[in-house]
Design a protein around this motif. Structure first.
Motif, short mmCIF file in Angstrom:
data_model
loop_
_atom_site.label_atom_id
_atom_site.label_comp_id
_atom_site.label_asym_id
_atom_site.label_seq_id
_atom_site.Cartn_x
_atom_site.Cartn_y
_atom_site.Cartn_z
N ALA A 1 58.06 -2.54 52.54
CA ALA A 1 56.71 -2.21 52.11
C ALA A 1 56.11 -1.20 53.07
O ALA A 1 56.45 -1.16 54.25
CB ALA A 1 55.85 -3.46 52.05
N THR B 1 58.90 -5.45 56.11
CA THR B 1 59.59 -6.01 54.94
C THR B 1 58.58 -6.52 53.91
O THR B 1 57.46 -6.91 54.24
CB THR B 1 60.52 -7.17 55.33
OG1 THR B 1 59.74 -8.25 55.83
CG2 THR B 1 61.56 -6.72 56.36
N ALA B 2 59.02 -6.52 52.66
CA ALA B 2 58.19 -7.06 51.58
C ALA B 2 57.93 -8.54 51.82
O ALA B 2 56.83 -9.03 51.54
CB ALA B 2 58.89 -6.84 50.24
N VAL C 1 55.00 -8.98 54.16
CA VAL C 1 53.71 -8.78 53.48
C VAL C 1 53.29 -10.08 52.81
O VAL C 1 52.14 -10.52 52.94
CB VAL C 1 53.79 -7.63 52.45
CG1 VAL C 1 52.55 -7.60 51.56
CG2 VAL C 1 53.99 -6.30 53.14
N LYS C 2 54.23 -10.72 52.13
CA LYS C 2 53.93 -11.98 51.44
C LYS C 2 53.62 -13.09 52.44
O LYS C 2 52.65 -13.83 52.29
CB LYS C 2 55.09 -12.39 50.54
CG LYS C 2 55.28 -11.47 49.35
CD LYS C 2 56.50 -11.85 48.55
CE LYS C 2 56.81 -10.77 47.52
NZ LYS C 2 58.10 -10.96 46.89
N VAL D 1 48.64 -1.31 50.30
CA VAL D 1 49.96 -1.92 50.42
C VAL D 1 50.81 -1.43 49.25
O VAL D 1 50.41 -1.57 48.09
CB VAL D 1 49.89 -3.47 50.39
CG1 VAL D 1 51.29 -4.06 50.47
CG2 VAL D 1 49.00 -4.00 51.51
N THR D 2 51.97 -0.85 49.56
CA THR D 2 52.91 -0.43 48.53
C THR D 2 54.20 -1.19 48.77
O THR D 2 54.84 -1.01 49.81
CB THR D 2 53.17 1.09 48.60
OG1 THR D 2 51.92 1.78 48.50
CG2 THR D 2 54.10 1.53 47.48
N ILE D 3 54.56 -2.05 47.83
CA ILE D 3 55.73 -2.91 48.00
C ILE D 3 56.91 -2.38 47.18
O ILE D 3 56.78 -2.10 45.99
CB ILE D 3 55.42 -4.36 47.59
CG1 ILE D 3 54.30 -4.92 48.48
CG2 ILE D 3 56.67 -5.23 47.68
CD1 ILE D 3 53.88 -6.33 48.14
#
Length: 139
Positions: A23, A40-41, A44-45, A16-18
């Motif tokens: 992301a 979207t970041a 991910v969260k 995972v690259t945010i």
């Protein structure tokens, strides 16, 4: 929850690259292929995604393009090899089911494209999917 998205392939997050808003999430599919999802970041969260997370990669059939071989010189990174299992065509559009390692993908493409590519059961193809068209669901 029922969904109209037919392409749902299980996998595991490998990276995972945010960034500030978006992301890049790399996923190893059940068949061993690697794909990338640009989400979207916040997603991910919200999904709690991290390396090792079990997910389902979701792709609408209208977002799957087909080629008769690997494509170079294109920004589409998700290129999954497979074999045509079934082709159904109507007046304007076609539905092509493609067997891939670990599952099946369906591509909705024009009837003209089906004919121009000579797609039939047994044809080798590569499914092309932009990373922005891959959604992820927690498994």
């Amino acid at each position: 929850m029922g969904m109209s998205i037919r392409n749902q392939i299980p996998g595991t997050v490998t990276a995972v690259t945010i960034g500030a808003a978006m992301a890049s999430v790399k996923v190893r599919l059940a068949g061993g292929q690697d794909i990338t999802a640009a989400i979207t970041a916040d997603a991910v969260k919200d999904l709690g995604l991290a390396e090792g997370s079990a997910v389902r990669a979701l792709v609408k059939s209208t977002e799957v393009a087909l080629a008769t071989g690997p494509v170079e010189g294109v920004s589409i990174r998700n290129q999954i090899p497979g074999t045509v299992a079934d082709v159904t065509t109507g007046e304007a559009m076609g539905s092509v089911k493609v067997t891939v390692e670990g599952g099946e993908l369906t591509a909705a493409i024009t009837k003209d494209a089906v004919e121009a590519l000579g797609l039939a059961s047994g044809t080798s193809v590569v499914a092309l999917i932009k990373s922005t068209e891959v959604s992820l669901a927690a498994a």
